[in-house]
Each structure stands twice: as C-alpha cells, then as structure tokens.
Scaffold this active site. Structure first.
Site, PDB file in Angstrom:
ATOM      1  N   SER A 300       0.816  -1.211   0.000  1.00 52.11           N
ATOM      2  CA  SER A 300       0.000   0.000   0.000  1.00 52.11           C
ATOM      3  C   SER A 300       0.859   1.274   0.000  1.00 52.11           C
ATOM      4  O   SER A 300       1.537   1.560  -0.966  1.00 52.11           O
ATOM      5  CB  SER A 300      -0.969  -0.037   1.190  1.00 52.11           C
ATOM      6  OG  SER A 300      -1.972   0.937   1.064  1.00 52.11           O
ATOM      7  N   ASP A 311      10.122   5.559 -10.059  1.00 50.46           N
ATOM      8  CA  ASP A 311       9.691   6.153 -11.327  1.00 50.46           C
ATOM      9  C   ASP A 311      10.354   7.502 -11.588  1.00 50.46           C
ATOM     10  O   ASP A 311      10.648   7.850 -12.736  1.00 50.46           O
ATOM     11  CB  ASP A 311       8.165   6.323 -11.337  1.00 50.46           C
ATOM     12  CG  ASP A 311       7.439   5.037 -11.701  1.00 50.46           C
ATOM     13  OD1 ASP A 311       8.123   4.012 -11.895  1.00 50.46           O
ATOM     14  OD2 ASP A 311       6.203   5.057 -11.790  1.00 50.46           O
ATOM     15  N   LYS A 325      -0.787  -4.205  -3.133  1.00 49.69           N
ATOM     16  CA  LYS A 325      -2.068  -3.690  -2.637  1.00 49.69           C
ATOM     17  C   LYS A 325      -2.199  -2.235  -3.077  1.00 49.69           C
ATOM     18  O   LYS A 325      -1.628  -1.337  -2.485  1.00 49.69           O
ATOM     19  CB  LYS A 325      -2.126  -3.813  -1.113  1.00 49.69           C
ATOM     20  CG  LYS A 325      -3.240  -3.023  -0.417  1.00 49.69           C
ATOM     21  CD  LYS A 325      -4.623  -3.497  -0.803  1.00 49.69           C
ATOM     22  CE  LYS A 325      -5.686  -2.882   0.100  1.00 49.69           C
ATOM     23  NZ  LYS A 325      -5.943  -1.448  -0.121  1.00 49.69           N
TER      24      LYS A 325
END
Length: 456
Positions: A300, A311, A325
């Site tokens: 999460s 990224d 998740k």
C-alpha cells in the site's frame, strides 16, 4: 430418491418457464460476450428478475424455513466477496464492530493481513508487537484462527476473530514456505503501540530510516531525523514489512525528495474519485542519494513511496517484489445500521503503472540471508594483536601480572561492571553481516555517494 429427482425437475422447469416468459416480455436473451460490457436497461431488469425468482424458489422449496432478510444479507456478502478481497457487506453487527474498532481501545496481534491468490496471507508483523515476538513472518498463510478455518473467510471477519481483550491468547495455524507441515503459533493479544520511524546511522555518513508504518507522524519524524544529521551523505529508507497506512504521509515523504510531477494518482469509475497528488518545490532535497529497501511485506503506502521514487529515478530500489495492494476502499452507510465497504479506485504511480496485484519490482533483487565471514587467524589488526600477544604471554608466565587495556572492546559497546551497553543509534558491522539485504543496500548507497561526489 425418485421423489428428489422429480422435485428437482419441477423446480428446473418452473425456472425455465419463468425465464422464457421474461425473455418474451423484455426481448431476446443477452448474448454472452468474451469481455464484460456495461449492462443495458433490459439486461439489468432480466438479472433482477432472475435473482427474485431464485429467492422465491428457495423460500418455497428449501427443506428448512428461511428468513428472507438473512438470505439477502448472505447473498450480498457473497456478491461483495466475489468483487475483490477488500470489498464487503457489513450487516448491523459488523458495522457496529467497525465503529468500536475505530473509536475504542482493543487488543490485537500487531499483524497486517491481505488476500493473496485467495489465501489469507500475512503482509507483515509490525516490529515489537505480539505477532512479531511470536515469530509470525511476512508471507505466512493463515490456515486456522483458533479452531476456525479461514478458507472462504473475508479479511474483515478474520480481523474480527484476531482482535480481542488484551492478555487473552489466540492460536494461529499457519503454512510457511519450506516448512514440511503447518505450524501452530500461540500469541497473547496486547494493546498495539507502534513507533513508526527509527533513525540510525551507518559509518557516520548514511542516515538509516526504518519506517514500520505510515501513521500521522511519519513526515514530521523523518524531517526531524534529517535535521539531526546534517553530515548525511546518503539516505537508506527501509520499508520492509511496512503494511502501509495514511496516504498523505506517503505522498509527503516522497515530496521531501521530489520537486515536481504527480507522485501518485487515484482513478476510479466516478469522477470524484479521480485525484492526482503532486510534488511541491518547497523544502525539497533533490541531491542526496537514496536507496529504498522493500520486500513482500511492503504494501500500500510503502509501495507508493518506493514506486514513486523509482519512477522519478530518485532512488534505487533493493530487495524483493512488494505485496501488490493498490486499491482504495470507502465505507458507504446503507440505511441506519448497515454499510458497504467498496473498492472505488486504484492507485497509479507516476509512470502510469498500477500496484494492484503486481507490486513494485526492485531494481536490484536481494534476498534475506546471513553472510558467513571467516576471519584470517594470522592477519590481526594492531589493537587486536596487542591484546592477543598479552593473553598469550600470560599463558606462558603464570606468575606474571598483565594489565589488559580496558579500552580494547567492540566498536559499538562499552563495558561497565561486566555488562555491555549497545549503541542503538548506529547500524554495526555485525548487523550488516546478518542482513544481506541491508548490506547490499548499504554498498549500493556508498557507490551512489561516491558517484555523486564525483559530479560536484
């Protein structure tokens, strides 16, 4: 037996007649499609009629008397469970239990769980909690909670069983990889109190930040740790076994190291659920090298942090694939005493990729092991050599009195009255040897520091 067969045929024929009648009244049957498509008004009406027909048959023909409200509640629970592992229908009791859990103090195990391939799986035990002390590990599959099997059980029901009065016992039967048979682990419930951020140093130049969960103090604690270590040349974020927490804290943590772009976006079917969380330039460190440690217990919010930093090319991610998740749930009241917990959106990282069921793949894979180090018996360091020679001399001359230098001790301990005090503010060489993931991350970060230094 023949009566049962006849009875079944009667029910089936009645169902067929009703369905044909409905098709005649409302048009032709909906054709089966390989991919789901939005239902037309006619298809919706046919589906509602089918549900009502089956409910009527059960009420009239089932061997025992049944309560219609109970039947509908069970149908709704089955419906929600088949949507995904996190959506559920909460009846009056379940909704009341949720209110108690969010407002009152209750005993727990300190364990975060999720559904993985249909099995109730441990995401991570939280440090210092009863589950952690009992030896529960990330990736353990919970087979039974006391005497109740978890097959077909949803997450909310399992959490309800595991919570209880402090100092009461519970036994979990688990399946663990590489164990020949299920393990039974007894755990004593307790009030769960968690420190979310632990700050230490490695070789005086690396700031090690172990974030156990994303509570409301994470960003503040990280800022304070950075301020207390002005000589830091690299930051190591340890998000292993971090089950997640508050979204704003995950976004805030990334925002400390990224000065532009979308950190994470939330996309759902309803326009109001589409939200983008952007980085800001204020008080941002874009220069200090970062390495992020993750494993299968990272879920999460910790996946948002590690994935976003990855990224943005702001951090090197080391460890193992994360849990996966990446969905958003909200609780929607139904009437006065019931509710739906429904998945309404999914999280997407800056590159547009999703976390759900995929997780974050590390840039460099490192598995948890212990490094076996064999010391060379001849090549001794100067301080060790002095101590060694004094001891050997004492063996030869039993009558001599040798004064051993009291300052010859380990790198991170001091001896007073035969007790050892461990410096908890640093990561030692021994700790690195016992944790290959941490050792790999540290070596990579040192290389980044050297590279960063060369650019200046």
């Amino acid at each position: 037996m023949s009566f049962m067969i006849k009875k079944s045929k009667k029910v089936i024929v009645a169902g067929l007649v009703s369905t044909v009648t409905a098709a005649y009244l409302f048009g032709t049957f909906a054709q089966a499609k390989s991919t789901p498509a939005p239902s037309s008004a006619k298809e919706k009406l046919e589906a509602y009629i089918k549900f009502t027909q089956i409910l009527n048959v059960i009420e009239k023909e089932y061997v025992d008397d049944v309560n219609t409200t109970t039947l509908v509640d069970k149908a709704l629970k089955g419906l929600m469970t088949n949507l995904d592992a996190h959506s559920t229908f909460m009846d009056t009791k379940s909704y009341k239990d949720l209110s108690v859990q969010t407002k009152g103090e209750f005993g727990g195990l300190g364990i975060s769980i999720g559904m993985k391939d249909g099995a109730l799986t441990v995401i991570a035990p939280l440090d210092g909690t009863p589950a952690f002390r009992a030896g529960i590990k990330a990736g353990d599959i919970i087979l039974k909670i006391d005497d109740k099997a978890t097959i077909g059980m949803n997450i909310d029901d399992s959490v309800k069983l595991m919570r209880g009065k402090p100092k009461t016992d519970i036994t979990l039967t688990i399946i663990r990889k590489n164990e020949p048979k299920p393990l039974k682990i007894k755990i004593t419930r307790d009030i769960i109190k968690i420190q979310s951020v632990y700050a230490k140093t490695i070789d005086d130049t690396i700031l090690y930040l172990h974030i156990t969960s994303f509570d409301q103090k994470v960003v503040k604690s990280v800022k304070e740790a950075i301020a207390k270590h002005p000589k830091t040349k690299g930051i190591l974020l340890d998000l292993r076994n971090n089950p997640g927490g508050l979204l704003d804290q995950a976004v805030g943590l990334v925002d400390l190291f990224v000065d532009h772009g979308v950190i994470v976006s939330q996309k759902g079917r309803v326009a109001t659920e589409n939200v983008a969380y952007k980085a800001t330039k204020e008080n941002t460190d874009t220069n200090t090298p970062i390495v992020t440690l993750v494993n299968g217990g990272s879920a999460s919010a910790s996946e948002i942090v590690s994935g976003a930093l990855q990224d943005f090319n702001r951090s090197v991610t080391v460890g193992e694939n994360t849990f996966g998740k990446g969905s958003v749930q909200i609780v929607m009241p139904v009437g006065q005493s019931e509710a739906l917990k429904l998945t309404v959106a999914r999280y997407y990282l800056p590159s547009g990729r999703t976390i759900q069921n995929v997780g974050v793949k590390p840039d460099i894979v490192a598995h948890l092991n212990k490094i076996e180090v064999q010391e060379d018996p001849i090549l001794l360091k100067e301080r060790d050599l002095k101590k060694h020679l004094e001891i050997e001399l004492k063996k030869i001359d039993a009558n001599s009195t040798i004064k051993i230098d009291s300052n010859i001790t380990g790198n991170n301990t001091t001896r007073e009255n035969n007790t050892t005090k461990v410096d908890t503010t640093i990561i030692t060489k021994d700790q690195l040897i016992k944790d290959t993931q941490l050792k790999s991350a540290t070596d990579i970060l040192k290389a980044l520091i050297i590279t960063n230094k060369g650019k200046q």
